[in-house]
Design a protein around this motif. Structure first.
Motif, PDB file in Angstrom:
ATOM      1  N   ALA A 182       0.829  -1.213   0.000  1.00 37.35           N
ATOM      2  CA  ALA A 182       0.000   0.000   0.000  1.00 37.35           C
ATOM      3  C   ALA A 182       0.860   1.258   0.000  1.00 37.35           C
ATOM      4  O   ALA A 182       1.923   1.299   0.611  1.00 37.35           O
ATOM      5  N   GLU A 183       0.378   2.254  -0.708  1.00 33.71           N
ATOM      6  CA  GLU A 183       1.010   3.571  -0.708  1.00 33.71           C
ATOM      7  C   GLU A 183      -0.051   4.598  -0.325  1.00 33.71           C
ATOM      8  O   GLU A 183      -1.093   4.686  -0.964  1.00 33.71           O
ATOM      9  N   VAL A 184       0.238   5.373   0.726  1.00 29.82           N
ATOM     10  CA  VAL A 184      -0.685   6.408   1.189  1.00 29.82           C
ATOM     11  C   VAL A 184       0.027   7.747   1.085  1.00 29.82           C
ATOM     12  O   VAL A 184       1.107   7.915   1.637  1.00 29.82           O
ATOM     13  N   THR A 185      -0.570   8.680   0.355  1.00 27.43           N
ATOM     14  CA  THR A 185       0.002  10.021   0.233  1.00 27.43           C
ATOM     15  C   THR A 185      -1.074  11.048   0.574  1.00 27.43           C
ATOM     16  O   THR A 185      -2.237  10.882   0.213  1.00 27.43           O
ATOM     17  N   CYS A 186      -0.641  12.076   1.274  1.00 26.12           N
ATOM     18  CA  CYS A 186      -1.566  13.141   1.678  1.00 26.12           C
ATOM     19  C   CYS A 186      -0.996  14.476   1.247  1.00 26.12           C
ATOM     20  O   CYS A 186       0.216  14.643   1.137  1.00 26.12           O
ATOM     21  N   GLY A 187      -1.866  15.422   1.029  1.00 23.52           N
ATOM     22  CA  GLY A 187      -1.400  16.740   0.637  1.00 23.52           C
ATOM     23  C   GLY A 187      -2.493  17.764   0.772  1.00 23.52           C
ATOM     24  O   GLY A 187      -3.631  17.461   1.140  1.00 23.52           O
TER      25      GLY A 187
END
Length: 132
Positions: A84-89
C-alpha cells in the motif's frame, strides 16, 4: 439386439458433469477474482477516507503526513498493507490518495499488474479560536 433407452444412457450424466467441471472451476475462479478486485476498491476507498479524516484534525506539516499514513494503513488487512502507498497533501482542502495492488486468487501472493486507487478530500478543521 436392441437395448432399452434407459440402459443406453447409463452414465451419461457423469460424463457430462466431468466435461463441464473445467468450465465450472474457471467460472468460480473468475468470480472469486472479481470479488477480490471489488474488495480492494472498497479497502482503498475506506483507507483514503480514514487517512483524510486524521489529516484534517492534525497540525500541518510532518505530523499531518505521519497521522495520515498511519490512519490509511491501520485498517488494511496484512495482505494489502505490504504494497500500500498512502500520500496526503493540500492545505485548507486536504486530500489523501491510497494505491493498493489487487491479489491474484489468494491475498498475500501475486498481484494483478494494475493498481487500485482510492481518493478522498476534506476541508481542514478549525480550532475554537478560528485558526486552522
Amino acid at each position: 439386439m436392441n437395448m432399452p433407452l434407459r440402459e443406453r444412457d447409463r452414465g451419461q450424466v457423469t460424463i457430462e458433469f466431468l466435461g463441464m467441471t473445467p468450465t465450472i472451476i474457471v467460472t468460480l475462479v473468475a468470480l472469486w477474482q472479481v470479488v477480490l478486485v471489488g474488495y480492494t476498491f472498497i479497502l482503498a476507498g475506506n483507507a483514503a477516507d480514514e487517512a483524510v479524516r486524521q489529516a484534517t484534525a492534525a497540525e500541518p506539516g510532518g505530523a499531518r503526513d505521519a497521522a495520515c499514513e498511519a490512519a490509511g494503513l491501520k485498517h488494511l488487512p496484512e495482505a494489502w498493507r505490504g504494497s500500500a502507498e498512502v500520500t496526503c497533501g493540500g492545505s485548507g482542502y486536504v486530500t489523501a490518495d491510497v494505491k493498493l495492488e489487487v491479489p491474484i486468487l489468494f491475498p498475500g501472493t501475486l498481484s494483478v499488474p494494475f493498481p487500485v486507487r482510492g481518493h478522498a478530500g476534506a476541508v481542514e478543521e478549525e480550532d475554537a479560536d478560528g485558526a486552522s
